[in-house]
Design a protein around this motif. Sequence first.
Motif, PDB file in Angstrom:
ATOM      1  N   THR A 221     117.322 -16.958  19.351  1.00  0.00           N
ATOM      2  CA  THR A 221     116.478 -17.649  18.383  1.00  0.00           C
ATOM      3  C   THR A 221     115.345 -18.356  19.127  1.00  0.00           C
ATOM      4  O   THR A 221     115.374 -18.499  20.338  1.00  0.00           O
ATOM      5  N   ASP A 297     113.265 -14.762  13.239  1.00  0.00           N
ATOM      6  CA  ASP A 297     113.546 -15.463  14.491  1.00  0.00           C
ATOM      7  C   ASP A 297     114.939 -15.189  15.020  1.00  0.00           C
ATOM      8  O   ASP A 297     115.390 -15.845  15.946  1.00  0.00           O
ATOM      9  N   ILE A 298     115.671 -14.230  14.437  1.00  0.00           N
ATOM     10  CA  ILE A 298     117.054 -13.987  14.845  1.00  0.00           C
ATOM     11  C   ILE A 298     117.243 -12.512  15.179  1.00  0.00           C
ATOM     12  O   ILE A 298     116.952 -11.647  14.366  1.00  0.00           O
TER      13      ILE A 298
END
Length: 399
Positions: A221, A297-298
């Motif tokens: 992340t 974001d992952i």
Amino acid sequence: GFALKRMARDPLAHGSLTIIIMAAAALGVFSAAFQPTLARSHEEQALYSAGADLRVTGNVDQSLADQLKQELEPLPEVEAVAPVHRGTVQLPLGFVNDRMRVLAVTPDAMAEAAWFREDFAGKPIGPLLQELRSPVSGGDGISLPADITALGAWIKLSDFRAYFPVDPYLSARLQDSTGRYINVIVGQLTKRDTWEYLETPLANQMASAKPPFRLVALYLTGSLLGSTSGTLDLSEVTVRTASSPDPVKAEGVAAPGLWAPLPSVSYGQDKVEVSQEAAREGGTGVRFTWAREASTDIRGIFVPNGPVPIPVIGGPSLVPGQQFSIKRGQSLVPVVVVDVVNYFPTLNPREEQFILIDLATFSTLLERLPGFDRVAPNEVWIKTVGAPARGEAVAQVRA
């Protein structure tokens, strides 16, 4: 005699009366046949709109759904009680609309509670909804000691390309003995193309969690927005415990078939493999690669706890075998269409695209993903023995 002979010689004078009598008789026959059809049509339209004999909506949550099911099912007036979640999900590019209606159901209960006609799908509702079931049960994750005090990992980040190269964080998702999930930050990766050891104490991050724990996901992340590719090698997961202050290697991390890529816009292109190249000092490790721009974001790996993609039944705008991802909250969920229906109660295919999905499978997968959004029943469908029993059931619901 005489009257009939006169009518035969001069039929025009009496023809209009005969036509009126015949028309009245025909109208009577038509009315007698049409009235039940009209009444049945109105009744079926009402049942289609309601979905079942009774449908409870508004301020329904998991607790109320469980309470209604527990209190109503034993009643002789009630045949079936089905908790249902009705929601909306986002769709990827390529669809006419950017949103889709989701009806998450419990197949067995819904098959008994819902009003349904076979011409809606070409088959009975029971066999239809059973297609939402899957024999895939999934995994439980990596078992961690009950007295764990710290979690660590040997990680190597390679081939990492990004428009804005910032050091990403490695996070872990754990499940405690009550089924609750906790996200913990293991550390920040500051190196490239070389092994790096990250570790974090768990006391502050898991104060309210109940041991023992299971590791169910590892993911990056913090800086993946705009990253175009990357390779993450996981050689070891380590634990420190109250009885063993030195790091101890967790078992089963590189078990074949354990891990899968976290669902993403490039799902199907991201890969997870067990190989010797992913190990730091002999043996095997886990290698995760992605090769498409990250729009979230992952990125990482997880232990699926059910089928991925999830089987769904689609409306008439979808086709069997079609695969795509739906977005619920911050999570992407891959689905595959196993069957289609022309209509399903409470859903209007002319106004919205829709899918049916197994409530338990949908909910448990969303909870396991890092950006989870809990799915709980917000409706309860109830089937009664007959019209007089509906009043009794309504009284119980209001009580």
